[in-house]
Design a protein around this motif. Structure first.
Motif, mmCIF file in Angstrom:
data_model
loop_
_atom_site.group_PDB
_atom_site.id
_atom_site.type_symbol
_atom_site.label_atom_id
_atom_site.label_comp_id
_atom_site.label_asym_id
_atom_site.label_seq_id
_atom_site.Cartn_x
_atom_site.Cartn_y
_atom_site.Cartn_z
ATOM 1 N N VAL A 162 0.756 -1.147 0.074
ATOM 2 C CA VAL A 162 0.005 -0.029 0.324
ATOM 3 C C VAL A 162 0.937 1.249 -0.101
ATOM 4 O O VAL A 162 0.767 2.091 -0.703
ATOM 5 N N GLN A 187 2.396 1.734 -3.422
ATOM 6 C CA GLN A 187 1.496 2.356 -4.465
ATOM 7 C C GLN A 187 1.156 3.712 -3.986
ATOM 8 O O GLN A 187 0.799 4.535 -5.104
ATOM 9 N N ARG A 188 0.945 4.094 -2.914
ATOM 10 C CA ARG A 188 0.739 5.395 -2.717
ATOM 11 C C ARG A 188 2.093 6.403 -2.976
ATOM 12 O O ARG A 188 1.629 7.444 -3.659
ATOM 13 N N LYS A 189 3.091 5.891 -3.171
ATOM 14 C CA LYS A 189 4.216 6.724 -3.715
ATOM 15 C C LYS A 189 4.595 6.732 -5.261
ATOM 16 O O LYS A 189 4.610 7.539 -5.664
ATOM 17 N N TYR A 190 4.379 5.185 -5.709
ATOM 18 C CA TYR A 190 4.607 5.510 -7.030
ATOM 19 C C TYR A 190 3.447 5.046 -7.958
ATOM 20 O O TYR A 190 3.847 5.333 -9.237
ATOM 21 N N VAL A 191 2.404 4.626 -7.599
ATOM 22 C CA VAL A 191 1.554 4.241 -8.664
ATOM 23 C C VAL A 191 0.353 5.272 -8.605
ATOM 24 O O VAL A 191 -0.017 5.868 -9.709
ATOM 25 N N TYR A 192 -0.336 5.955 -7.433
ATOM 26 C CA TYR A 192 -1.113 6.851 -7.484
ATOM 27 C C TYR A 192 -0.555 8.172 -7.449
ATOM 28 O O TYR A 192 0.510 8.453 -7.173
ATOM 29 N N GLY A 193 -1.220 9.367 -8.520
ATOM 30 C CA GLY A 193 -0.917 10.568 -8.527
ATOM 31 C C GLY A 193 -1.241 11.272 -7.292
ATOM 32 O O GLY A 193 -1.510 10.887 -6.346
ATOM 33 N N VAL A 222 -3.091 14.223 -4.721
ATOM 34 C CA VAL A 222 -4.506 14.099 -4.516
ATOM 35 C C VAL A 222 -5.138 15.428 -5.457
ATOM 36 O O VAL A 222 -4.712 16.192 -5.471
#
Length: 169
Positions: A118, A121-127, A129
């Motif tokens: 998780v 993913q927060r650092k590398y996958v999601y753009g 906010v």
């Protein structure tokens, strides 16, 4: 010519049926799960077969002594006879194991791995906010909904007092 073919066919048929070769699948054999097996279970205290199948000479002589009077057997011989038939006693079967520790450790490991995934993913996958999650934007959005008198019967506008410019109590 016809007679030699017939004899060849009969000869092949006799060989095939004597070797148990049917349909080209080979010799039929008994599967392991169809044979009686030994299990130490509280639900089935008398297994189908004894624990020790191949007796040593000492165990074989002990089995011969078993056929006689049990009063002549010593306590150690009785225990040895028991161990030939059964692997564990009821006390040993009911004894708690430390398996729960490895299960809990595995669960915690999976929780930790999930947490790392998780975070990755927060650092590398999601753009970043979106700006629509900012408190200022939410306040402007709410004010716009009130100005448009959106859903005046049961929605936001129903709970807003337009004369006093505040929420109804």
């Amino acid at each position: 010519m016809l007679a030699s073919r017939a004899l060849r066919l009969i000869g092949k048929r006799a060989i095939c049926t004597s070797v148990c070769v049917r349909g080209g699948h080979g010799v039929a054999k008994v599967e392991d799960y169809t044979l009686p097996a030994y299990f130490d279970r509280r639900e089935n205290p008398l297994p189908d077969i004894c624990y020790v199948q191949n007796l040593s000479p000492v165990q074989a002589s002990l089995k011969e002594k078993e056929k006689g009077s049990w009063a002549a057997l010593s306590a150690d011989e009785k225990i040895a006879l028991y161990r030939i038939s059964f692997h564990q006693s009821f006390a040993e079967m009911n004894q708690d194991s430390a398996e729960w520790k490895s299960v809990v450790a595995g669960i915690f490991f999976l929780f930790g791995l999930t947490g790392l995934i998780v975070l990755w993913q927060r650092k590398y996958v999601y753009g970043p906010v979106p700006h629509t999650f900012d408190p200022e934007y939410k306040q402007k959005e709410l004010q716009r909904m009130l100005d448009m008198r959106m859903n005046p019967v049961e929605g936001f506008a129903a709970n807003w007092d337009y004369e006093k410019k505040q929420w109804k109590k």
